[in-house]
Design a protein around this motif. Sequence first.
Motif, PDB file in Angstrom:
ATOM      1  N   VAL A  34     -12.047 -15.580 -23.516  1.00  0.00           N
ATOM      2  CA  VAL A  34     -10.945 -15.881 -22.596  1.00  0.00           C
ATOM      3  C   VAL A  34     -10.742 -17.390 -22.483  1.00  0.00           C
ATOM      4  CG1 VAL A  34     -10.211 -15.795 -20.170  1.00  0.00           C
ATOM      5  CG2 VAL A  34     -11.117 -13.751 -21.278  1.00  0.00           C
ATOM      6  N   THR A  37      -8.986 -18.649 -25.466  1.00  0.00           N
ATOM      7  CA  THR A  37      -7.557 -18.356 -25.393  1.00  0.00           C
ATOM      8  C   THR A  37      -6.842 -19.313 -24.447  1.00  0.00           C
ATOM      9  OG1 THR A  37      -7.971 -16.017 -25.843  1.00  0.00           O
ATOM     10  CG2 THR A  37      -5.859 -16.567 -24.822  1.00  0.00           C
ATOM     11  N   TRP A  67      -6.224 -14.377 -12.947  1.00  0.00           N
ATOM     12  CA  TRP A  67      -6.387 -13.746 -14.255  1.00  0.00           C
ATOM     13  C   TRP A  67      -6.740 -12.282 -14.060  1.00  0.00           C
ATOM     14  CZ3 TRP A  67     -11.271 -12.818 -17.181  1.00  0.00           C
ATOM     15  CH2 TRP A  67     -12.404 -12.872 -16.367  1.00  0.00           C
ATOM     16  N   TYR A  69      -8.494  -8.803 -15.824  1.00  0.00           N
ATOM     17  CA  TYR A  69      -9.466  -8.436 -16.843  1.00  0.00           C
ATOM     18  C   TYR A  69      -9.777  -6.948 -16.747  1.00  0.00           C
ATOM     19  CZ  TYR A  69     -12.677  -9.139 -12.891  1.00  0.00           C
ATOM     20  OH  TYR A  69     -13.295  -9.085 -11.666  1.00  0.00           O
ATOM     21  N   THR A 315      -5.876 -10.369 -24.321  1.00  0.00           N
ATOM     22  CA  THR A 315      -4.698 -10.120 -23.473  1.00  0.00           C
ATOM     23  C   THR A 315      -4.176  -8.704 -23.627  1.00  0.00           C
ATOM     24  OG1 THR A 315      -3.257 -11.055 -25.191  1.00  0.00           O
ATOM     25  CG2 THR A 315      -3.995 -12.541 -23.434  1.00  0.00           C
ATOM     26  N   GLN A 317      -2.994  -7.000 -26.285  1.00  0.00           N
ATOM     27  CA  GLN A 317      -1.805  -6.772 -27.098  1.00  0.00           C
ATOM     28  C   GLN A 317      -2.022  -5.717 -28.174  1.00  0.00           C
ATOM     29  OE1 GLN A 317       0.558 -10.287 -28.201  1.00  0.00           O
ATOM     30  NE2 GLN A 317      -0.753 -11.522 -26.873  1.00  0.00           N
TER      31      GLN A 317
END
Length: 334
Positions: A34, A37, A67, A69, A315, A317
């Motif tokens: 993370v 990123t 954030w 998670y 994330t 995706q």
Amino acid sequence: MAVLFTDTVKAVCSNFCAHVKPSTDVEPRFLNYVFATAYGQGLTQAAIKQTTGIQNLDTEAFFSSPWAYPPQREQRRIADFLDTETSKLEVLDDRFNKLTGLLEERKAALIAACFTYQASDEVPVLPLRRAVKRWIDYRGATPEKTESGIPLVTAKNIRNGRIDLEASREFVAAESYADWMRRGLLEVNDVLLTTEAPLGQVAMVSDTFIALAQRVIVLRANQDVCSPQWLYWYLLSPQGQAELQLRSTGSTALGIKADRLRGVPIPLPTLSEATQRLGQLADRVAQIGTLQRKLAAQRALVAERRQALIAAAVTGQFDVTTASGRNVTEGVSV
């Protein structure tokens, strides 16, 4: 920048480092990805306090950022996937790194051969002061720096045989340029040499619209006996570097005094012979440079692939349980 500490020895953080301990419901490997990123997407830079000099991270602002998670089990699956896929990319990067090192060794050997002579060649070896008609020494002086203006070349900007303004972006005001450069304005083909921290980095001036900082000295070749190109390549050569190191002083940061620098020996063949040798060297070095640029481009692509893969995975995706690591980042944002 963040790394995951996996050793079992006792250790402490040094300057500019902070120890971050993940919560019990956060997988450390996942958190490390993370952070990678966040850095790659510019989120870390948004919490930086200043724009010039040594930039400090505002940790309160950074860690106050919201954030989301997934559950810890999913974090582990993502981390396992990324561990496997990034390790493959690291193998590629290691190979590129080894090839780059081999090319550097080949380049050094070619440069060394250019300045290697047999005793029977009877080439005169004279002190550097005979090959240089002007010395412009900017040691012991520090200009007032500004956020824009004339690019300031420090010892950090001289590396790999050239001036790299991206390595450290500092400036002096345009109105104070002439006063600062009163020790001597630059000319095209002047040779720059770093005299300390680090010692022995060399570059040739092509754009004279720059200012020089401390630990940099200008060598203007005496072209009656030595071309600027011969002076430049000799100082870059293993022989020239060895002579600089031999005459250096200092325990922590090696440096060279002016009188010792002037005494560095340099072979001075006829100008025609020097031109012939440098012509052969330039062709071969250019070929190596082409290969190095191709390798650098490949390494950049691998780095981009790694960053895109990590960003897409953390994330959400794509689903790491069904991904193979191939083409999983097509169409995703970075």
